[in-house]
Scaffold this motif. Structure first.
Motif, PDB file in Angstrom:
ATOM      1  N   ASP A  41       0.800  -1.231   0.000  1.00 26.91           N
ATOM      2  CA  ASP A  41       0.000   0.000   0.000  1.00 26.91           C
ATOM      3  C   ASP A  41       0.829   1.275   0.000  1.00 26.91           C
ATOM      4  OD1 ASP A  41      -2.367  -1.554   0.075  1.00 26.91           O
ATOM      5  OD2 ASP A  41      -2.196  -1.723   2.258  1.00 26.91           O
ATOM      6  N   GLY A  42       1.918   1.295  -0.771  1.00 27.08           N
ATOM      7  CA  GLY A  42       2.674   2.526  -0.955  1.00 27.08           C
ATOM      8  C   GLY A  42       3.435   2.997   0.259  1.00 27.08           C
ATOM      9  N   LEU A  43       3.920   2.073   1.073  1.00 28.74           N
ATOM     10  CA  LEU A  43       4.669   2.420   2.278  1.00 28.74           C
ATOM     11  C   LEU A  43       6.058   1.789   2.233  1.00 28.74           C
ATOM     12  CD1 LEU A  43       1.878   1.920   4.969  1.00 28.74           C
ATOM     13  CD2 LEU A  43       2.577   4.060   3.872  1.00 28.74           C
ATOM     14  N   VAL A  44       6.949   2.339   3.057  1.00 26.18           N
ATOM     15  CA  VAL A  44       8.338   1.886   3.090  1.00 26.18           C
ATOM     16  C   VAL A  44       8.805   1.787   4.535  1.00 26.18           C
ATOM     17  CG1 VAL A  44      10.715   2.508   2.471  1.00 26.18           C
ATOM     18  CG2 VAL A  44       8.847   2.949   0.853  1.00 26.18           C
ATOM     19  N   ALA A  45       9.464   0.699   4.888  1.00 26.67           N
ATOM     20  CA  ALA A  45      10.150   0.568   6.171  1.00 26.67           C
ATOM     21  C   ALA A  45      11.578   1.056   5.974  1.00 26.67           C
ATOM     22  CB  ALA A  45      10.137  -0.884   6.634  1.00 26.67           C
ATOM     23  N   VAL A  46      12.011   2.017   6.799  1.00 26.29           N
ATOM     24  CA  VAL A  46      13.320   2.645   6.593  1.00 26.29           C
ATOM     25  C   VAL A  46      13.979   2.913   7.942  1.00 26.29           C
ATOM     26  CG1 VAL A  46      12.357   4.998   6.568  1.00 26.29           C
ATOM     27  CG2 VAL A  46      14.501   4.518   5.346  1.00 26.29           C
ATOM     28  N   THR A  47      15.292   2.970   7.938  1.00 27.18           N
ATOM     29  CA  THR A  47      16.027   3.211   9.170  1.00 27.18           C
ATOM     30  C   THR A  47      15.763   4.620   9.712  1.00 27.18           C
ATOM     31  OG1 THR A  47      17.918   3.677   7.722  1.00 27.18           O
ATOM     32  CG2 THR A  47      17.887   1.566   8.846  1.00 27.18           C
ATOM     33  N   VAL A  48      15.668   4.704  11.039  1.00 21.97           N
ATOM     34  CA  VAL A  48      15.505   5.982  11.719  1.00 21.97           C
ATOM     35  C   VAL A  48      16.817   6.763  11.637  1.00 21.97           C
ATOM     36  CG1 VAL A  48      15.041   7.070  13.954  1.00 21.97           C
ATOM     37  CG2 VAL A  48      13.749   5.042  13.257  1.00 21.97           C
ATOM     38  N   SER A  49      16.746   8.061  11.537  1.00 19.51           N
ATOM     39  CA  SER A  49      17.930   8.906  11.395  1.00 19.51           C
ATOM     40  C   SER A  49      18.865   8.770  12.601  1.00 19.51           C
ATOM     41  CB  SER A  49      17.502  10.364  11.242  1.00 19.51           C
ATOM     42  OG  SER A  49      18.627  11.210  11.128  1.00 19.51           O
ATOM     43  N   LEU A  66       5.303   7.209   0.346  1.00 20.30           N
ATOM     44  CA  LEU A  66       6.163   7.495  -0.798  1.00 20.30           C
ATOM     45  C   LEU A  66       6.397   8.983  -1.020  1.00 20.30           C
ATOM     46  CD1 LEU A  66       5.060   4.763  -3.377  1.00 20.30           C
ATOM     47  CD2 LEU A  66       7.023   4.767  -1.827  1.00 20.30           C
ATOM     48  N   ASP A  67       5.795   9.816  -0.162  1.00 17.55           N
ATOM     49  CA  ASP A  67       6.089  11.252  -0.153  1.00 17.55           C
ATOM     50  C   ASP A  67       6.970  11.622   1.028  1.00 17.55           C
ATOM     51  OD1 ASP A  67       4.580  11.968  -2.482  1.00 17.55           O
ATOM     52  OD2 ASP A  67       2.743  11.716  -1.305  1.00 17.55           O
ATOM     53  N   ASN A  68       7.549  10.602   1.670  1.00 15.04           N
ATOM     54  CA  ASN A  68       8.521  10.768   2.762  1.00 15.04           C
ATOM     55  C   ASN A  68       7.914  11.212   4.091  1.00 15.04           C
ATOM     56  OD1 ASN A  68      10.599  10.307   0.737  1.00 15.04           O
ATOM     57  ND2 ASN A  68      10.269  12.433   0.124  1.00 15.04           N
ATOM     58  N   HIS A  69       6.602  11.091   4.247  1.00 15.72           N
ATOM     59  CA  HIS A  69       5.964  11.469   5.497  1.00 15.72           C
ATOM     60  C   HIS A  69       5.951  10.302   6.466  1.00 15.72           C
ATOM     61  CE1 HIS A  69       3.677  14.284   2.612  1.00 15.72           C
ATOM     62  NE2 HIS A  69       4.614  14.992   3.228  1.00 15.72           N
TER      63      HIS A  69
END
Length: 209
Positions: A41-49, A66-69
């Protein structure tokens, strides 16, 4: 949660496990590098800063759209998350992206920045990159100028793709490499292949000087 928690935890664990392995190789010095996997559904799991990539757990992985929110969290993603979401938008089959800062990648990015690319020809390991079936192929790894403005980098990468040039990974000048694949295993294979190929090119230049 606006996403499948079980899928998130499975992929977050995969990110954490692979990050620790890459950190053990010395490819993620300090708190550098970032990693992600596509969710449904247009989402991404990504590392926390700002997290130490050698000590990641599931709690160090967050979700963005996908808009980085950020999604369902107050945590902050890496500033370079826009480079991840760009690839997911442009390539529907990409399922994982790895960004590292090994010494080899960083030195090569400076050495080849003027050329704007590293061209691989004649190396057997080019066949580790999906779509390349012979050492006789030509594989270009572009080198984009570095900037703190991610929108500028996104535009440069879009321009490369919009011109019809193939993109299998890229370097950023003085920075590191982005590599990806349909899943984590393919992304790792591509990353390791580029690391090896870059090391070979650097050795050739050193030995021929």
């Amino acid at each position: 949660m606006p996403f499948d928690r079980a899928e998130f935890e499975r992929k977050a664990q995969s990110i954490a496990d692979n990050a620790r392995e890459l950190a053990a190789l010395g490819w993620t010095p300090a708190t550098s590098s970032n990693f992600s996997m596509r969710l449904g559904d247009g989402l991404v799991a990504v590392t926390v800063s700002g997290r130490d990539k050698g000590r990641l757990s599931v709690d160090d992985i967050m979700v963005v759209d996908l808009d980085n929110h950020p999604v369902a969290t107050q945590q902050r993603p890496s500033a370079e998350t826009a480079l991840h979401t760009q690839i997911y938008r442009r390539f529907a089959k990409v399922g994982a992206i790895l960004h590292t800062h090994s010494r080899t990648q960083s030195v090569a990015s400076r050495l080849y920045a003027t050329n704007g690319r590293v061209r691989f020809q004649g190396w057997e390991l080019q066949k580790a990159i999906t779509g390349f079936n012979t050492h006789e192929s030509v594989l270009d790894l572009p080198v984009f100028p570095n900037t703190q403005d991610m929108s500028v980098l996104v535009d440069q990468i879009d321009a490369w793709l919009d011109s019809g040039k193939p993109l299998h990974g890229y370097l950023i000048d003085g920075h590191g490499i982005y590599a990806w694949g349909i899943d984590m295993a393919e992304a790792r294979r591509h990353l390791e292949a580029f690391e090896f190929l870059l090391g070979c090119e650097l050795d050739l230049r050193k030995l021929s000087s």
